[in-house]
Design a protein around this motif. Structure first.
Motif, PDB file in Angstrom:
ATOM      1  N   ILE A  52      14.334  26.877  31.219  1.00 16.52           N
ATOM      2  CA  ILE A  52      14.893  25.574  30.466  1.00 16.52           C
ATOM      3  C   ILE A  52      14.569  25.727  28.907  1.00 16.52           C
ATOM      4  CG2 ILE A  52      12.669  24.191  30.656  1.00 16.52           C
ATOM      5  CD1 ILE A  52      16.586  23.112  30.750  1.00 16.52           C
ATOM      6  N   SER A  53      13.512  26.332  28.803  1.00 17.06           N
ATOM      7  CA  SER A  53      13.001  26.570  27.212  1.00 17.06           C
ATOM      8  C   SER A  53      13.994  27.635  26.414  1.00 17.06           C
ATOM      9  CB  SER A  53      11.696  27.241  26.990  1.00 17.06           C
ATOM     10  OG  SER A  53      11.369  28.350  27.557  1.00 17.06           O
ATOM     11  N   ARG A  54      14.336  28.700  27.359  1.00 21.06           N
ATOM     12  CA  ARG A  54      15.556  29.584  26.804  1.00 21.06           C
ATOM     13  C   ARG A  54      16.851  28.918  26.561  1.00 21.06           C
ATOM     14  NH1 ARG A  54      13.108  32.625  24.065  1.00 21.06           N
ATOM     15  NH2 ARG A  54      11.489  30.706  24.557  1.00 21.06           N
ATOM     16  N   CYS A  55      17.185  27.947  27.476  1.00 20.68           N
ATOM     17  CA  CYS A  55      18.530  27.249  27.287  1.00 20.68           C
ATOM     18  C   CYS A  55      18.259  26.351  26.333  1.00 20.68           C
ATOM     19  CB  CYS A  55      18.725  26.686  28.769  1.00 20.68           C
ATOM     20  SG  CYS A  55      19.373  27.443  30.250  1.00 20.68           S
ATOM     21  N   LEU A  56      17.337  25.728  26.040  1.00 22.82           N
ATOM     22  CA  LEU A  56      17.206  24.659  24.988  1.00 22.82           C
ATOM     23  C   LEU A  56      17.214  25.267  23.752  1.00 22.82           C
ATOM     24  CD1 LEU A  56      14.564  21.881  26.494  1.00 22.82           C
ATOM     25  CD2 LEU A  56      17.230  21.806  26.287  1.00 22.82           C
ATOM     26  N   VAL A  57      16.575  26.411  23.556  1.00 19.51           N
ATOM     27  CA  VAL A  57      16.475  26.951  22.328  1.00 19.51           C
ATOM     28  C   VAL A  57      18.098  27.654  22.204  1.00 19.51           C
ATOM     29  CG1 VAL A  57      15.932  29.155  21.001  1.00 19.51           C
ATOM     30  CG2 VAL A  57      14.142  27.798  22.185  1.00 19.51           C
ATOM     31  N   THR A  58      18.756  28.208  22.994  1.00 21.82           N
ATOM     32  CA  THR A  58      20.134  28.580  22.698  1.00 21.82           C
ATOM     33  C   THR A  58      20.814  27.330  22.328  1.00 21.82           C
ATOM     34  OG1 THR A  58      19.779  30.287  24.414  1.00 21.82           O
ATOM     35  CG2 THR A  58      22.006  29.572  23.834  1.00 21.82           C
ATOM     36  N   LEU A  59      20.700  26.081  22.912  1.00 18.55           N
ATOM     37  CA  LEU A  59      21.422  25.073  22.825  1.00 18.55           C
ATOM     38  C   LEU A  59      21.232  24.419  21.252  1.00 18.55           C
ATOM     39  CD1 LEU A  59      23.430  22.424  23.669  1.00 18.55           C
ATOM     40  CD2 LEU A  59      21.194  21.462  24.209  1.00 18.55           C
ATOM     41  N   SER A  60      20.049  24.668  20.762  1.00 18.36           N
ATOM     42  CA  SER A  60      19.665  24.475  19.573  1.00 18.36           C
ATOM     43  C   SER A  60      20.336  25.303  18.429  1.00 18.36           C
ATOM     44  CB  SER A  60      18.242  24.333  19.222  1.00 18.36           C
ATOM     45  OG  SER A  60      17.811  24.251  17.907  1.00 18.36           O
ATOM     46  N   ASN A  61      20.483  26.660  18.751  1.00 16.46           N
ATOM     47  CA  ASN A  61      21.237  27.702  18.064  1.00 16.46           C
ATOM     48  C   ASN A  61      22.773  27.261  18.034  1.00 16.46           C
ATOM     49  OD1 ASN A  61      18.967  29.145  17.567  1.00 16.46           O
ATOM     50  ND2 ASN A  61      19.377  30.297  19.405  1.00 16.46           N
ATOM     51  N   VAL A  62      23.409  26.857  19.020  1.00 13.27           N
ATOM     52  CA  VAL A  62      24.666  26.560  18.895  1.00 13.27           C
ATOM     53  C   VAL A  62      24.835  25.148  18.126  1.00 13.27           C
ATOM     54  CG1 VAL A  62      26.608  25.180  20.127  1.00 13.27           C
ATOM     55  CG2 VAL A  62      25.262  27.094  21.185  1.00 13.27           C
ATOM     56  N   VAL A  63      24.088  24.299  18.186  1.00 12.96           N
ATOM     57  CA  VAL A  63      23.879  22.939  17.472  1.00 12.96           C
ATOM     58  C   VAL A  63      23.915  23.463  15.491  1.00 12.96           C
ATOM     59  CG1 VAL A  63      22.690  20.973  16.635  1.00 12.96           C
ATOM     60  CG2 VAL A  63      23.081  21.360  18.984  1.00 12.96           C
ATOM     61  N   LYS A  64      23.291  24.479  15.275  1.00  8.30           N
ATOM     62  CA  LYS A  64      22.969  25.143  14.090  1.00  8.30           C
ATOM     63  C   LYS A  64      24.103  25.876  13.528  1.00  8.30           C
ATOM     64  CE  LYS A  64      17.886  24.485  14.300  1.00  8.30           C
ATOM     65  NZ  LYS A  64      16.701  25.378  14.264  1.00  8.30           N
ATOM     66  N   SER A  65      25.062  26.319  14.496  1.00  2.00           N
ATOM     67  CA  SER A  65      26.017  27.343  14.084  1.00  2.00           C
ATOM     68  C   SER A  65      27.081  26.800  13.270  1.00  2.00           C
ATOM     69  CB  SER A  65      26.340  28.120  15.214  1.00  2.00           C
ATOM     70  OG  SER A  65      27.131  27.366  16.305  1.00  2.00           O
TER      71      SER A  65
END
Length: 448
Positions: A52-65
């Motif tokens: 879940i931590s890997r997924c949430l970090v990836t989600l944050s990367n999407v939001v910042k892209s």
């Protein structure tokens, strides 16, 4: 900020001591309340904290892209929406340009806790929480709370205090359109971990401006710029690199394609946790401007229909249009329009695996629907200014004239097609929803 809704929280965020441990609760906001007295929607532990931590970090990367915005627009970083309900937690977010939609679904088997109520909020993924998630060990204990004192993250002995953030109008528009695209998508391919990693290694470097097609040759999935009859069209292929950090951990990858190739969805599976990434057909074109819900917003619907459907969805935490039509004795056309209306209000998302809509409560007032869809406003103004003239309406075939600023447009409609002589239709050929002239004619004749 003109494109944002600024809202106030009824209660401050706080850190509460419980059983000798600190728990962080972030306050929530909603303009529409069902049970505003519920102290908490969910609290408990995540059984697979590393994933879940890997997924949430990836989600944050999407939001910042972003794939189209200026540096000034990039400064307005927004953060994920979180929904607790139906024994699961969902995190959703968009890229800055609203052309990439991502969602993390934490399913019941991944949660060890209690759901007391359902609700939705959006939280700020600031540097401290991202640092904590990035450094999370596989044996760490991750606690989460979602509710009136909202999403709290507690990792071992560390807690993080979050900030409240505004929810952009662009996200509301994007959320409504992308769910319609998802509901019209079908599974095209399933890849195992090795196949997925091999496929992603073949993504060309740099920004890709042309369409690519995914197909299976032998037993190998491949991307090719050459159009393939059985291939799935993927626009802005370089955006898939957002998924690369997750590929070593997946059980499998499933690819879903929209019926007319307007989007693709890439869904990664990690046991009871799913991560999905949905790409718009063109990288610089966000879902917020696609107009997928415009036809559903043309005609006013009885308030009691909307209320009944809202109550049904709230009680069940999911929505199946066919079952609802049968239960309420409504024809399918009415239920389709009701579904589109609630989706445009931000109250429904779509789950591809379950093939049904799920319920969410966004901090959003339904009265703003028309404001968020300027083509609807433009159509209503054309009617009010008496610029729409119906020439013929015979057996479902309509011809009409609509006066533009310096030219008269011709509109032709039937059950299978719609055409207009305006620049919008000439440019997009209906791929981004109907133009205001077509909408005005449909509304004028109550076209179904």
């Amino acid at each position: 900020m003109d494109d944002s809704l600024i809202y106030k929280y009824a209660f401050p965020s706080s850190v509460i001591q419980k059983s000798g441990k600190d728990e962080l609760f972030l306050s929530k906001y909603s303009e529409i309340q069902k049970n505003s007295e519920a102290p908490c929607y969910f609290w408990g532990t995540i059984r697979n904290p590393f994933i879940i931590s890997r997924c949430l970090v990836t989600l944050s990367n999407v939001v910042k892209s972003n794939y189209s915005l200026t540096p000034a627009q990039l400064a307005l970083i927004k953060d994920p929406i979180v929904t607790a309900g139906n024994e699961r937690i969902r995190f959703e977010g968009f890229s800055q340009c609203a052309g990439v939609y991502a969602r993390v679904d934490v399913l019941p088997d991944a949660l060890d806790g209690e759901f007391l109520e359902n609700g939705t909020t959006n939280v700020d993924f600031n540097p401290p929480i991202l640092t904590a998630l990035n450094s999370l060990r596989s044996d760490a204990k991750l606690m989460m709370s979602v509710g009136q004192k909202e999403v709290g993250i507690h990792i071992d002995n560390e807690h993080i205090v979050e900030r409240k953030v505004p929810l952009p109008d662009k996200w509301i528009r994007g959320l409504s359109s992308v769910q319609i695209y998802l509901s019209k998508s079908e599974k095209s391919f399933t890849l195992n971990r090795v196949q997925a990693q091999q496929l992603f290694r073949d993504i060309p470097k740099g920004i890709i401006k042309t369409d690519y097609y995914l197909s299976i040759r032998g037993n190998l999935p491949v991307f090719s710029p050459a159009k393939s009859i059985s291939g799935v069209c993927v626009g802005g292929l370089h955006r898939l690199r957002l998924l690369e950090p997750l590929l070593p951990y997946i059980d499998c990858l499933q690819i879903f394609s929209h019926s007319s190739m307007q989007s693709t969805t890439w869904q990664l599976y990690f046991g009871s946790i799913r991560f999905s990434l949905t790409l718009s057909r063109i990288s610089w074109r966000g879902f917020s401007g696609e107009g997928a819900v415009l036809d559903f917003l043309l005609n006013d619907l009885p308030e009691h229909w909307i209320q009944a459907m809202d109550n049904y969805s709230y009680a069940n935490q999911s929505f199946n249009p066919v079952q609802f039509a049968i239960a309420e004795n409504l024809d399918f056309d009415k239920v389709d329009r009701l579904t589109g209306k609630l989706t445009a209000m931000g109250l429904l998302g779509f789950d591809l695996d379950e093939n049904q809509f799920f319920y969410r409560r966004l901090p959003f007032n339904p009265d703003r629907i028309i404001k968020l869809n300027p083509r609807i406003k433009g159509a209503e103004k054309l009617i009010a200014d008496q610029k729409v003239e119906i020439i013929s309406n015979v057996e479902g075939k309509i011809k009409a004239y609509v006066e533009g600023s310096d030219i008269r447009h011709t509109i032709l409609l039937d059950k299978s097609s719609e055409r207009c002589t305006c620049e919008w239709y000439t440019k997009y050929q209906g791929e981004r929803g109907p133009c205001k002239h077509v909408l005005a004619v449909k509304k004028m004749i109550n076209y179904k």
